[in-house]
Scaffold this motif. Structure first.
Motif, PDB file in Angstrom:
ATOM      1  N   TYR A  24     -66.861  37.028  -7.950  1.00  7.30           N
ATOM      2  CA  TYR A  24     -67.077  37.493  -9.320  1.00  7.30           C
ATOM      3  C   TYR A  24     -65.778  37.463 -10.119  1.00  7.30           C
ATOM      4  O   TYR A  24     -65.742  37.019 -11.274  1.00  7.30           O
ATOM      5  N   GLN A  25     -64.687  37.926  -9.504  1.00  9.46           N
ATOM      6  CA  GLN A  25     -63.415  37.969 -10.225  1.00  9.46           C
ATOM      7  C   GLN A  25     -62.842  36.573 -10.438  1.00  9.46           C
ATOM      8  O   GLN A  25     -62.428  36.217 -11.550  1.00  9.46           O
ATOM      9  N   ASP A  26     -62.782  35.788  -9.379  1.00  8.22           N
ATOM     10  CA  ASP A  26     -62.132  34.475  -9.474  1.00  8.22           C
ATOM     11  C   ASP A  26     -62.842  33.560 -10.453  1.00  8.22           C
ATOM     12  O   ASP A  26     -62.203  32.864 -11.252  1.00  8.22           O
ATOM     13  N   THR A  27     -64.167  33.541 -10.397  1.00 11.59           N
ATOM     14  CA  THR A  27     -64.929  32.653 -11.261  1.00 11.59           C
ATOM     15  C   THR A  27     -64.663  32.955 -12.728  1.00 11.59           C
ATOM     16  O   THR A  27     -64.341  32.055 -13.524  1.00 11.59           O
ATOM     17  N   HIS A  28     -64.773  34.218 -13.102  1.00 13.35           N
ATOM     18  CA  HIS A  28     -64.646  34.569 -14.516  1.00 13.35           C
ATOM     19  C   HIS A  28     -63.190  34.602 -14.964  1.00 13.35           C
ATOM     20  O   HIS A  28     -62.898  34.323 -16.130  1.00 13.35           O
ATOM     21  N   ALA A  29     -62.273  34.911 -14.049  1.00 13.79           N
ATOM     22  CA  ALA A  29     -60.859  34.828 -14.399  1.00 13.79           C
ATOM     23  C   ALA A  29     -60.453  33.381 -14.644  1.00 13.79           C
ATOM     24  O   ALA A  29     -59.734  33.068 -15.596  1.00 13.79           O
ATOM     25  N   ASN A  30     -60.925  32.468 -13.789  1.00  9.38           N
ATOM     26  CA  ASN A  30     -60.643  31.047 -13.991  1.00  9.38           C
ATOM     27  C   ASN A  30     -61.207  30.549 -15.320  1.00  9.38           C
ATOM     28  O   ASN A  30     -60.525  29.854 -16.078  1.00  9.38           O
ATOM     29  N   ALA A  31     -62.459  30.901 -15.578  1.00  7.37           N
ATOM     30  CA  ALA A  31     -63.097  30.448 -16.808  1.00  7.37           C
ATOM     31  C   ALA A  31     -62.391  31.015 -18.032  1.00  7.37           C
ATOM     32  O   ALA A  31     -62.235  30.337 -19.052  1.00  7.37           O
ATOM     33  N   TYR A  32     -61.943  32.275 -17.939  1.00  5.94           N
ATOM     34  CA  TYR A  32     -61.235  32.890 -19.072  1.00  5.94           C
ATOM     35  C   TYR A  32     -59.879  32.231 -19.296  1.00  5.94           C
ATOM     36  O   TYR A  32     -59.524  31.863 -20.425  1.00  5.94           O
ATOM     37  N   VAL A  33     -59.097  32.073 -18.245  1.00  7.83           N
ATOM     38  CA  VAL A  33     -57.748  31.517 -18.376  1.00  7.83           C
ATOM     39  C   VAL A  33     -57.799  30.074 -18.867  1.00  7.83           C
ATOM     40  O   VAL A  33     -56.923  29.628 -19.617  1.00  7.83           O
ATOM     41  N   ALA A  34     -58.833  29.341 -18.480  1.00  8.51           N
ATOM     42  CA  ALA A  34     -58.935  27.933 -18.861  1.00  8.51           C
ATOM     43  C   ALA A  34     -59.056  27.736 -20.366  1.00  8.51           C
ATOM     44  O   ALA A  34     -58.763  26.649 -20.879  1.00  8.51           O
TER      45      ALA A  34
ATOM     46  N   ALA B 198     -58.121  30.566 -22.627  1.00 10.46           N
ATOM     47  CA  ALA B 198     -57.526  31.725 -23.287  1.00 10.46           C
ATOM     48  C   ALA B 198     -56.342  31.373 -24.163  1.00 10.46           C
ATOM     49  O   ALA B 198     -56.094  32.013 -25.178  1.00 10.46           O
ATOM     50  N   ALA B 199     -55.567  30.353 -23.773  1.00  8.39           N
ATOM     51  CA  ALA B 199     -54.349  30.034 -24.514  1.00  8.39           C
ATOM     52  C   ALA B 199     -54.039  28.561 -24.360  1.00  8.39           C
ATOM     53  O   ALA B 199     -54.525  27.896 -23.442  1.00  8.39           O
ATOM     54  N   LYS B 200     -53.237  28.044 -25.276  1.00 13.81           N
ATOM     55  CA  LYS B 200     -52.795  26.664 -25.175  1.00 13.81           C
ATOM     56  C   LYS B 200     -51.892  26.510 -23.952  1.00 13.81           C
ATOM     57  O   LYS B 200     -51.211  27.433 -23.540  1.00 13.81           O
ATOM     58  N   GLY B 201     -51.888  25.294 -23.403  1.00 13.33           N
ATOM     59  CA  GLY B 201     -51.160  25.093 -22.160  1.00 13.33           C
ATOM     60  C   GLY B 201     -51.879  25.749 -21.001  1.00 13.33           C
ATOM     61  O   GLY B 201     -51.259  26.345 -20.118  1.00 13.33           O
ATOM     62  N   ALA B 202     -53.208  25.643 -21.007  1.00 12.96           N
ATOM     63  CA  ALA B 202     -54.003  26.334 -19.975  1.00 12.96           C
ATOM     64  C   ALA B 202     -53.645  25.853 -18.580  1.00 12.96           C
ATOM     65  O   ALA B 202     -53.752  26.614 -17.618  1.00 12.96           O
ATOM     66  N   HIS B 203     -53.225  24.588 -18.451  1.00 10.78           N
ATOM     67  CA  HIS B 203     -52.884  24.093 -17.116  1.00 10.78           C
ATOM     68  C   HIS B 203     -51.708  24.869 -16.528  1.00 10.78           C
ATOM     69  O   HIS B 203     -51.614  25.057 -15.323  1.00 10.78           O
ATOM     70  N   ARG B 204     -50.794  25.338 -17.409  1.00  8.67           N
ATOM     71  CA  ARG B 204     -49.669  26.142 -16.925  1.00  8.67           C
ATOM     72  C   ARG B 204     -50.144  27.531 -16.490  1.00  8.67           C
ATOM     73  O   ARG B 204     -49.701  28.058 -15.461  1.00  8.67           O
ATOM     74  N   TRP B 205     -51.035  28.136 -17.275  1.00 10.91           N
ATOM     75  CA  TRP B 205     -51.537  29.464 -16.920  1.00 10.91           C
ATOM     76  C   TRP B 205     -52.434  29.405 -15.690  1.00 10.91           C
ATOM     77  O   TRP B 205     -52.429  30.324 -14.865  1.00 10.91           O
ATOM     78  N   LEU B 206     -53.204  28.320 -15.551  1.00  8.88           N
ATOM     79  CA  LEU B 206     -53.974  28.148 -14.319  1.00  8.88           C
ATOM     80  C   LEU B 206     -53.033  27.991 -13.134  1.00  8.88           C
ATOM     81  O   LEU B 206     -53.277  28.532 -12.047  1.00  8.88           O
TER      82      LEU B 206
ATOM     83  N   PHE C 271     -50.145  29.315 -12.960  1.00  7.59           N
ATOM     84  CA  PHE C 271     -49.573  30.647 -12.730  1.00  7.59           C
ATOM     85  C   PHE C 271     -50.495  31.522 -11.886  1.00  7.59           C
ATOM     86  O   PHE C 271     -50.060  32.125 -10.890  1.00  7.59           O
ATOM     87  N   ILE C 272     -51.786  31.614 -12.265  1.00  8.27           N
ATOM     88  CA  ILE C 272     -52.663  32.525 -11.529  1.00  8.27           C
ATOM     89  C   ILE C 272     -52.893  32.034 -10.100  1.00  8.27           C
ATOM     90  O   ILE C 272     -53.008  32.842  -9.168  1.00  8.27           O
ATOM     91  N   HIS C 273     -52.917  30.714  -9.910  1.00 12.44           N
ATOM     92  CA  HIS C 273     -53.096  30.212  -8.551  1.00 12.44           C
ATOM     93  C   HIS C 273     -51.799  30.277  -7.758  1.00 12.44           C
ATOM     94  O   HIS C 273     -51.826  30.362  -6.521  1.00 12.44           O
ATOM     95  N   ALA C 274     -50.663  30.270  -8.456  1.00  8.30           N
ATOM     96  CA  ALA C 274     -49.393  30.555  -7.781  1.00  8.30           C
ATOM     97  C   ALA C 274     -49.345  32.010  -7.337  1.00  8.30           C
ATOM     98  O   ALA C 274     -48.812  32.334  -6.267  1.00  8.30           O
ATOM     99  N   MET C 275     -49.912  32.898  -8.138  1.00 10.89           N
ATOM    100  CA  MET C 275     -49.999  34.306  -7.751  1.00 10.89           C
ATOM    101  C   MET C 275     -50.848  34.473  -6.485  1.00 10.89           C
ATOM    102  O   MET C 275     -50.559  35.317  -5.623  1.00 10.89           O
ATOM    103  N   TYR C 276     -51.894  33.674  -6.366  1.00  7.98           N
ATOM    104  CA  TYR C 276     -52.704  33.708  -5.146  1.00  7.98           C
ATOM    105  C   TYR C 276     -51.848  33.339  -3.937  1.00  7.98           C
ATOM    106  O   TYR C 276     -51.885  34.009  -2.896  1.00  7.98           O
ATOM    107  N   MET C 277     -51.058  32.262  -4.086  1.00  8.90           N
ATOM    108  CA  MET C 277     -50.232  31.838  -2.968  1.00  8.90           C
ATOM    109  C   MET C 277     -49.095  32.821  -2.713  1.00  8.90           C
ATOM    110  O   MET C 277     -48.635  32.961  -1.578  1.00  8.90           O
TER     111      MET C 277
END
Length: 453
Positions: free
Chosen positions: A141-151, A153-161, A163-169
């Motif tokens: 539930y969290q990952d799906t909607h967080a991914n969809a939101y970040v994609a 939410a802001a310009k340069g979404a590939h950088r923010w994506l 970031f959040i997946h770097a946080m996972y690692m």
């Protein structure tokens, strides 16, 4: 012939217009505090998931010895994980029609806290397996909607994506360093390891995750308002026919959204890519310690830190490689990363040296690191806006099928043939990942267009 003085008024107006346009562009590219807090909250939720997931490979040898089970029975935790994601796939779209963004994110966070609370004592193995279903349901539930939101939410979404997946690692990196000392606190030969006490750490982090979601998404902690039906009221009053042009786009039922998603060829192509990719990464991180202990005769305490090398490499890869991946082309760079990973995995397989194995697995993590966020970025541009959350949710389900199926197969086969089967399995999975990536279509829309919807 025009003079300079005749041209100046026109030039001045053009400069003013260009300046205003550039100022508007700069203003629109800024991230307001609320959006930044939400992005950080999304990143922290991935960090919490990473601490949980990154610890499993370290704990597996201790769990096997504590419960007196073999690798085949232990594989049931991966089956429970898949069931959690599968349950989410069946319910996510329906819940999304009733719960707003903040509500569903908090629900996912609370489910993870409940699961961790059930693990902090020496629980029966059946209940321990069940907690993986609950954890993955919350993560889904969290990952799906967080991914969809970040994609979007802001310009340069590939950088923010990235970031959040770097946080996972980052969570996966910290997990082994937290789990291994706790599990081995009574020594590697002790029959009673307090490995389960590690889960007090993700329990505390999970509570912080809930609090962050409550604060960052406070304005969407609600049920979605019912869609007005003016046509029904009109029929009751003046008997007019419904005007289909007035129907809100969100009025599609969950079944309609799922059917539209399943009809997208790009959805299936991306799902196959994630099926093999997650199958490779979870199989590697989950069974590498058991492999090094049994096949390479490594010390169980020292080998517990090897997954941290894989996670550390993936963390750096997700931080450093998104920009060159975007700049030189996602299709080309991901293909190159996969080829490098295949070569490194062959070195891990054929060179019987523990240090070489640790270095190779770390580099595999580095070059495979950006693949997840890159796939999300591509998928966010491939899928229409109305089915994006549904499509990403179902893509993750297929990813988790691979992430559950191949570790199960590895566990079942290794219980009969030995854990050495891990290496040919990983080479085959990474090769399949590379081939399936070439089948994913190139998105026509740019990241900029995503934010103009």
């Amino acid at each position: 012939m025009s003079t300079t003085s005749e041209q100046s008024p026109i030039e001045l107006s053009e400069v003013v217009a260009e300046t205003e346009t550039s100022n508007e562009t700069a203003a629109s590219s800024r991230i307001d505090r609320r959006t930044l807090l939400r992005l950080l909250s999304a990143g922290f939720s991935f960090f919490v998931a990473g601490v949980n997931d990154g610890s499993l490979g370290v704990l597996i040898p201790w769990v096997i010895r504590d419960y007196g089970i073999n690798t085949a029975i232990l594989s049931s935790v991966y089956g429970a994980s898949f069931l959690g994601w599968f349950t989410a796939a069946l319910t996510n779209t329906h819940l999304s029609q009733y719960l707003d963004l903040g509500s569903i994110l908090v629900l996912g966070a609370v489910l993870q806290v409940i699961a961790q609370a059930l693990r902090v004592w020496s629980t029966p193995f059946g209940l321990y397996v069940t907690t993986f279903w609950l954890t993955c349901l919350g993560q889904a539930y969290q990952d799906t909607h967080a991914n969809a939101y970040v994609a979007v939410a802001a310009k340069g979404a590939h950088r923010w994506l990235g970031f959040i997946h770097a946080m996972y690692m980052a969570g996966c990196l910290i997990g082994p360093f937290a789990a291994s000392p706790i599990a081995s606190s009574k020594g590697s030969t002790s029959p009673a390891s307090p490995w389960y006490l590690f889960y007090t750490i993700p329990l505390g982090l999970g509570a912080v995750n809930v609090a962050l979601c409550l604060i960052a998404f406070s304005d969407t902690l609600r049920l979605k308002p019912k869609i007005p039906e003016p046509e029904a009221q009109n029929r009751e009053t003046v008997g007019r026919q419904p005007d289909t042009n007035q129907q809100a786009p969100d009025s599609k039922t969950a079944i309609e959204l799922i059917k539209k998603t399943l009809g997208q060829k790009s959805f299936w192509n991306l799902s196959v890519f994630y099926f093999f990719y997650l199958g490779a990464t979870i199989t590697a991180s989950g069974w590498v310690v058991e492999y090094l202990v049994n096949v390479r005769n490594g010390d169980i305490v020292a080998m517990g830190y090897v997954p941290a090398g894989f996670s550390g490499g993936a963390l750096l890869g997700r931080l450093l490689l998104p920009e060159p991946t975007r700049r030189f082309g996602e299709r080309l760079m991901v293909s190159i990363y996969c080829i490098i990973c295949i070569g490194l995995q062959v070195i891990f397989w054929l060179v019987p040296n523990t240090i070489a194995a640790a270095v190779a697995i770390s580099l595999v993590g580095f070059f495979s690191g950006p693949l997840f966020a890159t796939g999300i970025s591509v998928g966010s541009r491939l899928f229409p806006a109305d089915i994006r959350a549904t499509a990403l949710s179902l893509v993750f389900v297929f990813a988790q099928i691979g992430g559950s199926l191949f570790p199960i197969i590895t566990g079942l086969v290794s219980s009969h043939k030995g854990v050495w089967v891990l290496q040919p399995m990983l080479v085959g999975l990474i090769s399949a990942t590379a081939i399936s990536w070439l089948l994913v279509p190139q998105p026509k829309s740019s990241n900029l267009e995503l934010h103009q919807e």
